[in-house]
Enzyme design. Structure first.
Site, PDB file in Angstrom:
ATOM      1  CB  CYS A   1      63.890 109.772  36.260  1.00 22.48           C
ATOM      2  SG  CYS A   1      64.266 109.542  37.999  1.00 22.48           S
ATOM      3  CB  ALA A   2      60.686 109.867  31.796  1.00 22.80           C
TER       4      ALA A   2
END
Length: 423
Positions: free
Chosen positions: A336-337
């Site tokens: 999630c980055a």
């Protein structure tokens, strides 16, 4: 063996005891005349004060809200600041999507990029703050969920305050690992999650100045948010009730406060010493794995978190072999980055464009990624040593890759039960 604690953590004994003791008294909070309702109300309001004080904020000026997690907390804040498309929010390339997407939807982003080590310095933040138009807020991580890197929050916050900019910190990774004093660090607003600090009962925290919530409509509207309602008018309640729609998660609040009390009561000296030892052990073990490339800085202030790739071995296969053959739970993918990981992997514009095209086509088996190992106070040095040995075994036995297959959804599963390395 759980080496994925940056994602979530199990309930601690202290949290379980607090929840079990409270459950017989559970009831609705506020406005209830019964003994159980009165007790639940008191515990809920006590949890708000405990959580506020835990991170060094003053309950006279700040309040703790209990959204589900850090993500919901930052969405709530982005809405409540009343941002428009003409407003600018400064953020960084290190951020988790939770500290990018809410701001991207509400305003314009001005991004502080990272160097080849995956870090940035205070001067880079100052340069972004000095650009025009002046930003409304600075949204920055307290610690990276990918590399564990801890920015210099005190200096960053000071630079923002010199320019009259609100400082918002995503503390999801930082709060479980370090003592946080919002006043001392200069943090205006702090968001974090209970499930990352051994309180997985559906409550996170947004510790925010009361003044920011004193005006305007709440993010969620409904019961408990008002003083009076007609078909033509609404008189909103004062903070924090205005932003606490519906029946609140009292159990989650009790659990989060219990986790905060437990961290405070145990003290930080031994915990920090152990985590420093874990960082050194991870550095040593991963450096001894042939063909392993660490992503991001391997010096400076860091949590016991590491992301890496193995030459010639897909990240999903590494994670699957660690799980199937060695009983180790890690995480793989982009964590999630995505903007941060594409920089750490050194992907150029063409490769990023292909990444997005494959994602749109549902070809998750083609997506780039890495393997992440994350530890906390419950991780032993023996666990880290076992990880190093397991990775060296994987690099030494490439033929075992034939025992696995990868689906279009990106999952890697054994074709037949994989041989388990003897304990």
């Amino acid at each position: 063996m759980d080496l994925d604690t940056a994602a979530t953590t199990p309930a601690s004994e202290a949290v379980l005891r607090a929840v079990q003791d409270f459950l017989p008294w559970y009831s609705s909070v506020h406005r209830g005349a019964g003994a159980k309702s009165q007790h639940s109300t008191a515990r809920y309001e006590q949890a708000q004060e405990t959580t506020t004080r835990f991170v060094g904020a003053d309950p006279a000026t700040h309040v703790a809200l209990f959204p589900r997690n850090t993500t919901e907390a930052l969405n709530l804040l982005a809405f409540r600041l009343g941002l428009t498309r003409d407003d600018v929010v400064v953020t960084t390339a290190v951020e988790h999507h939770s500290n990018l997407l809410p701001w991207r939807r509400a305003a314009r982003l001005r991004v502080v990029d990272v160097d080849r080590r995956g870090t940035f310095d205070v001067a880079a933040v100052e340069a972004a703050l000095d650009q025009r138009p002046a930003p409304r807020a600075l949204a920055v991580t307290g610690a990276s969920n990918v590399t564990g890197w801890v920015p210099d929050l005190r200096s960053i916050a000071a630079a923002a305050h010199e320019r009259g900019v609100l400082v918002v910190v995503d503390g999801a990774q930082l709060v479980p690992h370090r003592p946080v004093d919002m006043a001392a660090l200069g943090i205006d607003v702090l968001a974090f999650s209970g499930h990352k600090m051994h309180a997985p009962f559906g409550a996170g925290a947004l510790v925010v100045p009361r003044r920011l919530l004193a005006h305007g409509e709440p993010f969620l509207v409904g019961g408990g948010t008002v003083r009076a309602v007609s078909f033509d008018d609404v008189v909103w309640a004062d903070p924090p009730d205005r932003d606490d729609a519906g029946s609140p998660n009292v159990v989650g609040a009790v659990a989060l406060a219990a986790a905060a009390d437990d961290l405070r009561d145990r003290g930080w000296v031994d915990r920090l010493r152990h985590e420093e030892a874990l960082v050194r052990a991870l550095d040593g073990e991963l450096a001894a794995v042939p063909g392993l490339r660490r992503l991001g800085a391997v010096s400076g202030d860091r949590l016991p978190v590491a992301a890496f790739v193995l030459d010639g071995v897909p990240h999903g296969l590494v994670a699957a072999r660690l799980a199937q053959e060695h009983g180790m739970g890690v995480r793989n993918g982009c964590f999630c980055a995505h903007p941060y990981l594409t920089r750490l992997l050194g992907l150029g514009p063409v490769e990023v464009r292909r990444f997005h095209e494959d994602a749109r086509a549902g070809r998750h088996d083609r997506l780039p990624g890495a393997v992440r190992v994350s530890c906390n106070a419950t991780t032993s040095l023996a666990d880290v040593a076992a990880l190093g040995e397991a990775l060296r075994t994987i690099t030494a036995t490439p033929v075992r890759a034939r025992l696995y297959r990868q689906g279009r959804d990106g999952s890697v599963v054994p074709v037949v039960p994989a041989p388990r390395t003897p304990a």
